[in-house]
Design a protein around this motif. Structure first.
Motif, PDB file in Angstrom:
ATOM      1  N   ASP A  23       0.832  -1.119  -0.003  1.00  0.00           N
ATOM      2  CA  ASP A  23      -0.052   0.035  -0.133  1.00  0.00           C
ATOM      3  C   ASP A  23       0.896   1.409   0.090  1.00  0.00           C
ATOM      4  OD1 ASP A  23      -2.461   1.522   0.235  1.00  0.00           O
ATOM      5  OD2 ASP A  23      -1.743   1.857   2.477  1.00  0.00           O
ATOM      6  N   ALA A  24       1.898   1.303   0.820  1.00  0.00           N
ATOM      7  CA  ALA A  24       3.033   2.286   0.949  1.00  0.00           C
ATOM      8  C   ALA A  24       3.525   2.514  -0.552  1.00  0.00           C
ATOM      9  CB  ALA A  24       3.905   2.074   2.072  1.00  0.00           C
ATOM     10  N   SER A  26       2.251   1.586  -3.430  1.00  0.00           N
ATOM     11  CA  SER A  26       1.569   1.792  -4.521  1.00  0.00           C
ATOM     12  C   SER A  26       0.816   3.238  -4.641  1.00  0.00           C
ATOM     13  CB  SER A  26       0.282   0.725  -4.751  1.00  0.00           C
ATOM     14  OG  SER A  26      -0.460   0.946  -3.395  1.00  0.00           O
ATOM     15  N   THR A  27       0.968   3.939  -3.155  1.00  0.00           N
ATOM     16  CA  THR A  27       0.291   5.089  -3.031  1.00  0.00           C
ATOM     17  C   THR A  27       1.314   5.962  -3.370  1.00  0.00           C
ATOM     18  OG1 THR A  27       0.639   5.102  -0.492  1.00  0.00           O
ATOM     19  CG2 THR A  27      -1.460   4.552  -1.709  1.00  0.00           C
ATOM     20  N   GLY A  28       2.954   5.547  -3.377  1.00  0.00           N
ATOM     21  CA  GLY A  28       4.152   6.662  -3.441  1.00  0.00           C
ATOM     22  C   GLY A  28       4.290   7.024  -2.233  1.00  0.00           C
ATOM     23  N   TRP A  29       3.863   6.830  -1.224  1.00  0.00           N
ATOM     24  CA  TRP A  29       4.408   7.384   0.252  1.00  0.00           C
ATOM     25  C   TRP A  29       5.410   6.472   0.855  1.00  0.00           C
ATOM     26  CZ3 TRP A  29       3.112  12.041   1.593  1.00  0.00           C
ATOM     27  CH2 TRP A  29       1.931  12.685   0.911  1.00  0.00           C
ATOM     28  N   GLY A  34       4.717   9.579   5.344  1.00  0.00           N
ATOM     29  CA  GLY A  34       3.321   8.562   4.935  1.00  0.00           C
ATOM     30  C   GLY A  34       2.816   8.562   6.343  1.00  0.00           C
ATOM     31  N   SER A  35       1.538   7.797   6.456  1.00  0.00           N
ATOM     32  CA  SER A  35       0.499   7.916   7.347  1.00  0.00           C
ATOM     33  C   SER A  35       1.018   6.384   8.100  1.00  0.00           C
ATOM     34  CB  SER A  35      -0.947   7.801   6.909  1.00  0.00           C
ATOM     35  OG  SER A  35      -1.076   6.539   6.190  1.00  0.00           O
TER      36      SER A  35
END
Ligand SMILES: Cc1ncc(COP(=O)(O)O)c(C=O)c1O
Length: 375
Positions: A23-24, A26-29, A34-35
């Protein structure tokens, strides 16, 4: 002989690690913005029953950050155990302060609380108790000494995720406590660390120093009032950490089950000595460590290690005492004095395989080899 190779430790990643890391990605974070960083900090702090968690890139810098946030520096002294990993001492040296060593207790292998006060001088600012191999220190005694002499306490809880003393989680007994998430730890991010604290002021200072002293509130004008560090943890590492923290109790249970099995299978073997749990505490079985008494066992520690190696069982030596470290002698630490318990541990002790997912059959096999080799 079994075909299996038994490593000293390996990470156990059986939860949401892949999902969160992907998820990190693929979202680029992938940086520290990042969250997952915040989620991991909140979840791990909650796990330790403390208010704040400040994620950093390893346990060594977590200790340095704690020292910096407490204002420790040149001219100060900090009491540490002589039986610890070198990072505890280095973190003090990074600030310009002097580490001062106290020998280990011969049963619990933690700092000998009866020997702390004789090392306190007007320069002493803090004590760093280390919960050695996941065994909590006698925090009541340490708190009494710290209160009497007005010293900070910084727990080095690098090896003790989720351990408890008198029903309270380690990490909640100090001004700032520090954890490591190296790959062999019960909770891992590969490389990683965290400071935890109940104090809003130290939370703010740790965040300030870890991020090159950007203001923690207000606009970034790229003027830096103090010299800070880049100790930030990436979102990728934090994604691993969040998944691992969700399973922290499961891993603790697995390690303790294995720890108790080692004790069960080796308890009747003469000359095999285990660490004694601190009173009123719950260990987390980070590393299964034994000390060999050659007179009773019939072989030296090194002969046993060589025999285990022939049987594809990997082991690791223990830390060497701080007072014989060339780096610390060069730095100017007072390395005179006697540290007999630490020397005994270093010369006769070693780690047995300790990964969370070892089975009872694995442990019975390893212990059988140790038992048969005894004379
Ligand atoms: C007692 C202790 N303190 C500090 C550290 C340093 O942690 P790291 O390797 O994450 O820098 C370790 C690492 O194993 C440790 O065992």
């Amino acid at each position: 002989m079994s075909d299996k190779v038994y490593r000293v430790c390996e990470p156990f990643l059986n939860g949401n690690e892949t999902k969160y890391v992907m998820d990190a990605v693929s979202t680029g974070w992938i940086s520290s913005s990042g969250s997952y960083v915040t989620r991991f900090e909140e979840e791990f702090a909650r796990y330790c029953d403390v208010k704040h968690g400040i994620a950093v890139c390893n346990g060594t810098v977590a200790l340095h950050l704690a020292m910096a946030a407490l204002g420790i520096g040149k001219g100060d002294e900090v009491i540490i155990p002589s039986f610890t990993m070198i990072a505890t001492a280095f973190a003090v040296c990074y600030t310009g302060a002097m580490p001062v060593f106290v020998d280990a207790d011969k049963d619990t292998w933690n700092i000998d609380v009866t020997k702390i006060e004789e090392k306190i001088t007007p320069k002493t600012k803090a004590i760093i108790p280390v919960h050695v191999f996941g065994n909590p220190c006698n925090m009541d005694a340490i708190a009494d000494i710290a209160k009497k002499h007005k010293l900070f306490i910084v727990e080095d809880a690098a090896e003790a995720h989720g351990a408890t003393y008198k029903g309270r989680k380690v990490g909640s007994f100090s001004d700032i406590a520090c954890f490591s998430f190296f790959a062999n730890k019960n909770v891992t991010t590969g490389e990683g660390g965290m400071c935890v604290t109940n104090d809003d002021k130290y939370d703010d200072l740790c965040r300030y120093y870890k991020n090159v002293c950007f203001p923690t509130n207000g606009p970034r004008n790229y003027l830096h009032d103090d010299i800070g560090f880049n100790y930030r943890m990436s979102n990728l590492h934090a994604a691993l950490g969040l998944a691992q923290t969700e399973k922290a109790d499961e891993y603790k249970k697995m390690r303790m089950t294995n720890h108790n099995l080692y004790k069960k299978y080796l308890s009747d073997v003469p000359g095999v000595i285990f660490q004694k749990d601190e009173d009123n505490s719950e260990n987390v079985g980070w590393m299964n460590t034994i000390v060999i008494d050659p007179a009773k066992y019939g072989h030296t520690r090194d002969e046993l290690i060589a025999h285990l190696k022939e049987n594809k069982i990997d082991t690791r030596l223990l830390f060497k005492s701080m007072h014989i470290q060339p780096s610390l002698i060069k730095y100017g630490c007072n390395c005179s004095g006697e540290y007999p318990v630490t020397e005994w541990l270093s010369e006769n002790g070693f780690y047995l395989p300790s990964a969370s997912n070892l089975t009872e059959d694995d442990i019975a096999y390893i212990c059988g080899i140790i038992e048969k080799f005894a004379n």
